[in-house]
Design a protein around this motif. Structure first.
Motif, PDB file in Angstrom:
ATOM      1  N   TYR A  32       0.882  -1.156   0.000  1.00  0.00           N
ATOM      2  CA  TYR A  32       0.000   0.000   0.000  1.00  0.00           C
ATOM      3  C   TYR A  32       0.924   1.211   0.000  1.00  0.00           C
ATOM      4  O   TYR A  32       1.852   1.277   0.799  1.00  0.00           O
ATOM      5  CB  TYR A  32      -0.886   0.026   1.243  1.00  0.00           C
ATOM      6  N   LEU A  46      -2.768  13.764   3.585  1.00  0.00           N
ATOM      7  CA  LEU A  46      -2.684  12.748   2.546  1.00  0.00           C
ATOM      8  C   LEU A  46      -3.002  13.363   1.188  1.00  0.00           C
ATOM      9  O   LEU A  46      -4.035  13.999   1.014  1.00  0.00           O
ATOM     10  CB  LEU A  46      -3.659  11.610   2.829  1.00  0.00           C
ATOM     11  N   LYS A  49      -3.304   7.799  -2.415  1.00  0.00           N
ATOM     12  CA  LYS A  49      -2.904   6.480  -1.933  1.00  0.00           C
ATOM     13  C   LYS A  49      -3.198   5.450  -3.011  1.00  0.00           C
ATOM     14  O   LYS A  49      -4.106   5.621  -3.826  1.00  0.00           O
ATOM     15  CB  LYS A  49      -3.647   6.134  -0.649  1.00  0.00           C
ATOM     16  N   PHE A  51      -3.842   1.243  -3.323  1.00  0.00           N
ATOM     17  CA  PHE A  51      -4.004  -0.067  -2.694  1.00  0.00           C
ATOM     18  C   PHE A  51      -4.037  -1.164  -3.743  1.00  0.00           C
ATOM     19  O   PHE A  51      -3.445  -2.213  -3.582  1.00  0.00           O
ATOM     20  CB  PHE A  51      -5.274  -0.114  -1.842  1.00  0.00           C
ATOM     21  N   GLY A  95       1.248  -2.330   4.319  1.00  0.00           N
ATOM     22  CA  GLY A  95       0.856  -3.592   3.717  1.00  0.00           C
ATOM     23  C   GLY A  95      -0.360  -4.174   4.369  1.00  0.00           C
ATOM     24  O   GLY A  95      -1.411  -3.552   4.407  1.00  0.00           O
ATOM     25  N   SER A  96      -0.199  -5.347   4.942  1.00  0.00           N
ATOM     26  CA  SER A  96      -1.329  -6.039   5.536  1.00  0.00           C
ATOM     27  C   SER A  96      -1.760  -5.333   6.820  1.00  0.00           C
ATOM     28  O   SER A  96      -1.107  -4.424   7.300  1.00  0.00           O
ATOM     29  CB  SER A  96      -0.953  -7.477   5.853  1.00  0.00           C
ATOM     30  N   ARG A  97      -2.839  -5.797   7.388  1.00  0.00           N
ATOM     31  CA  ARG A  97      -3.394  -5.155   8.577  1.00  0.00           C
ATOM     32  C   ARG A  97      -2.390  -5.066   9.716  1.00  0.00           C
ATOM     33  O   ARG A  97      -2.448  -4.151  10.529  1.00  0.00           O
ATOM     34  CB  ARG A  97      -4.631  -5.937   9.027  1.00  0.00           C
ATOM     35  N   ASP A  98      -1.452  -5.984   9.781  1.00  0.00           N
ATOM     36  CA  ASP A  98      -0.523  -5.967  10.900  1.00  0.00           C
ATOM     37  C   ASP A  98       0.757  -5.207  10.612  1.00  0.00           C
ATOM     38  O   ASP A  98       1.639  -5.157  11.458  1.00  0.00           O
ATOM     39  CB  ASP A  98      -0.166  -7.403  11.295  1.00  0.00           C
ATOM     40  N   ASP A  99       0.895  -4.673   9.445  1.00  0.00           N
ATOM     41  CA  ASP A  99       2.134  -3.972   9.093  1.00  0.00           C
ATOM     42  C   ASP A  99       2.079  -2.506   9.482  1.00  0.00           C
ATOM     43  O   ASP A  99       1.032  -1.878   9.444  1.00  0.00           O
ATOM     44  CB  ASP A  99       2.403  -4.085   7.604  1.00  0.00           C
ATOM     45  N   LYS A 100       3.259  -1.982   9.805  1.00  0.00           N
ATOM     46  CA  LYS A 100       3.376  -0.556  10.061  1.00  0.00           C
ATOM     47  C   LYS A 100       3.354   0.186   8.725  1.00  0.00           C
ATOM     48  O   LYS A 100       3.516  -0.398   7.671  1.00  0.00           O
ATOM     49  CB  LYS A 100       4.718  -0.251  10.721  1.00  0.00           C
ATOM     50  N   ILE A 101       3.160   1.486   8.791  1.00  0.00           N
ATOM     51  CA  ILE A 101       3.401   2.346   7.637  1.00  0.00           C
ATOM     52  C   ILE A 101       4.764   2.977   7.844  1.00  0.00           C
ATOM     53  O   ILE A 101       5.030   3.574   8.889  1.00  0.00           O
ATOM     54  CB  ILE A 101       2.310   3.409   7.484  1.00  0.00           C
ATOM     55  N   PHE A 103       7.633   5.602   6.546  1.00  0.00           N
ATOM     56  CA  PHE A 103       7.790   6.830   5.771  1.00  0.00           C
ATOM     57  C   PHE A 103       9.219   6.967   5.258  1.00  0.00           C
ATOM     58  O   PHE A 103      10.176   6.542   5.913  1.00  0.00           O
ATOM     59  CB  PHE A 103       7.477   8.053   6.651  1.00  0.00           C
ATOM     60  N   GLY A 104       9.358   7.600   4.099  1.00  0.00           N
ATOM     61  CA  GLY A 104      10.663   8.038   3.637  1.00  0.00           C
ATOM     62  C   GLY A 104      11.113   9.268   4.405  1.00  0.00           C
ATOM     63  O   GLY A 104      10.379   9.801   5.234  1.00  0.00           O
TER      64      GLY A 104
ATOM     65  N   PRO B  43       8.252  10.751   9.564  1.00  0.00           N
ATOM     66  CA  PRO B  43       7.653  10.192  10.781  1.00  0.00           C
ATOM     67  C   PRO B  43       8.058   8.730  10.971  1.00  0.00           C
ATOM     68  O   PRO B  43       8.102   7.959  10.011  1.00  0.00           O
ATOM     69  CB  PRO B  43       6.149  10.317  10.509  1.00  0.00           C
ATOM     70  N   PHE B  45       7.148   5.287  13.032  1.00  0.00           N
ATOM     71  CA  PHE B  45       6.063   4.622  13.741  1.00  0.00           C
ATOM     72  C   PHE B  45       6.483   4.247  15.160  1.00  0.00           C
ATOM     73  O   PHE B  45       7.572   3.722  15.388  1.00  0.00           O
ATOM     74  CB  PHE B  45       5.659   3.368  12.971  1.00  0.00           C
ATOM     75  N   TYR B  98      -7.777   0.406   9.602  1.00  0.00           N
ATOM     76  CA  TYR B  98      -6.391   0.274   9.154  1.00  0.00           C
ATOM     77  C   TYR B  98      -6.306  -0.872   8.172  1.00  0.00           C
ATOM     78  O   TYR B  98      -6.902  -1.905   8.398  1.00  0.00           O
ATOM     79  CB  TYR B  98      -5.467   0.012  10.327  1.00  0.00           C
ATOM     80  N   PRO B  99      -5.518  -0.840   7.109  1.00  0.00           N
ATOM     81  CA  PRO B  99      -4.793   0.350   6.672  1.00  0.00           C
ATOM     82  C   PRO B  99      -5.480   1.062   5.534  1.00  0.00           C
ATOM     83  O   PRO B  99      -4.916   1.979   4.966  1.00  0.00           O
ATOM     84  CB  PRO B  99      -3.477  -0.256   6.190  1.00  0.00           C
TER      85      PRO B  99
END
Lengths: 113, 114
Positions: A32, A46, A49, A51, A95-101, A103-104, B43, B45, B98-99
């Motif tokens: 994502y 934002l 995005k 997906f 990514g998936s529901r358990d992944d963090k986002i 950032f660059g 940012p 996490f 999320y997400p």
């Protein structure tokens, strides 16, 4: 591990010129992808995005981005910049529901009058 | 409608002190996130809540950092024995899911540890 690379720390363009900000990501599955903008004293907003589906994504303020899986890229474009576009731009990947986002480090855009 | 709010906007403290940073998410948003943004960086996490529970706290740098969201709305980020390296802008964001849903960010709390 997932990561985002924004190779340009600063970019300067003239008002009215076209813009492309580069973003490359590393992710083990379908990512994502996000582009955020941060103006001085403002919160992150934002822009757009991705997906799934159409790889060309339209966002707010006239921005668009194209997902290219073969190049692991998600570059942000605008055909004609305005002075108000001067800000810091962040690409992010999740990514998936358990992944963090993740950032660059951001690209700071400067606009010449 | 009201966006995400964070208080205080600025916090100056001395090394070794305890601080609390507060985040009020958008009403009805079940997901809440904390990030830390150091100068010249994107940012980073820290932690993600779904409702009252911390679904992912893997970004917390060490056990001096702790966050709660007891009623599934307001969240507090707590930092014990602050260090100069903790100086940063702490960002909060919320989303309805999320997400796939947009994360809406607050203006941040700028923490300075002297």
């Amino acid at each position: 591990a997932q990561s985002v690379t924004q190779p340009d720390i600063h970019i300067t363009v003239s008002e009215g010129a076209s813009l492309e900000l580069r973003c490359n990501y590393s992710y083990g599955a379908t990512p994502y992808l996000f582009w955020y903008v941060q103006s001085p004293g403002q919160g992150l907003q934002l822009l757009l995005k991705y997906f799934s589906g159409d790889t060309l994504v339209q966002g707010i303020k006239g921005f668009e981005a194209e997902f290219k899986r073969s190049q692991s890229s998600f570059n942000l474009r605008k055909p004609s910049v305005h002075w108000s576009d001067a800000a810091e731009y962040f690409c992010a990947v999740g990514g998936s529901r358990d992944d963090k986002i993740i950032f660059g480090k951001g690209t700071r855009l400067h606009i010449l009058p | 409608g009201a966006g995400v709010s964070q208080t205080p906007s600025n916090k100056v403290t001395e090394k070794g002190k305890y601080v609390e940073l507060r985040c009020d998410p958008i009403s009805g948003h079940t997901a809440l996130y904390w990030y830390r943004q150091s100068l010249g960086q994107g940012p980073e996490f820290l932690i993600y809540f779904q409702g009252t529970g911390a679904a992912d706290d893997s970004g917390l740098p060490n056990d001096r950092f702790f966050a709660v969201r007891p009623e599934g709305s307001v969240s507090t980020l707590k930092i014990q024995r602050t260090e100069r390296g903790d100086s940063a802008v702490y960002l909060c964001a919320s989303s309805s899911d999320y997400p796939t849903d947009t994360q809406y960010f607050g203006p941040g709390t700028r923490l300075t540890v002297l």
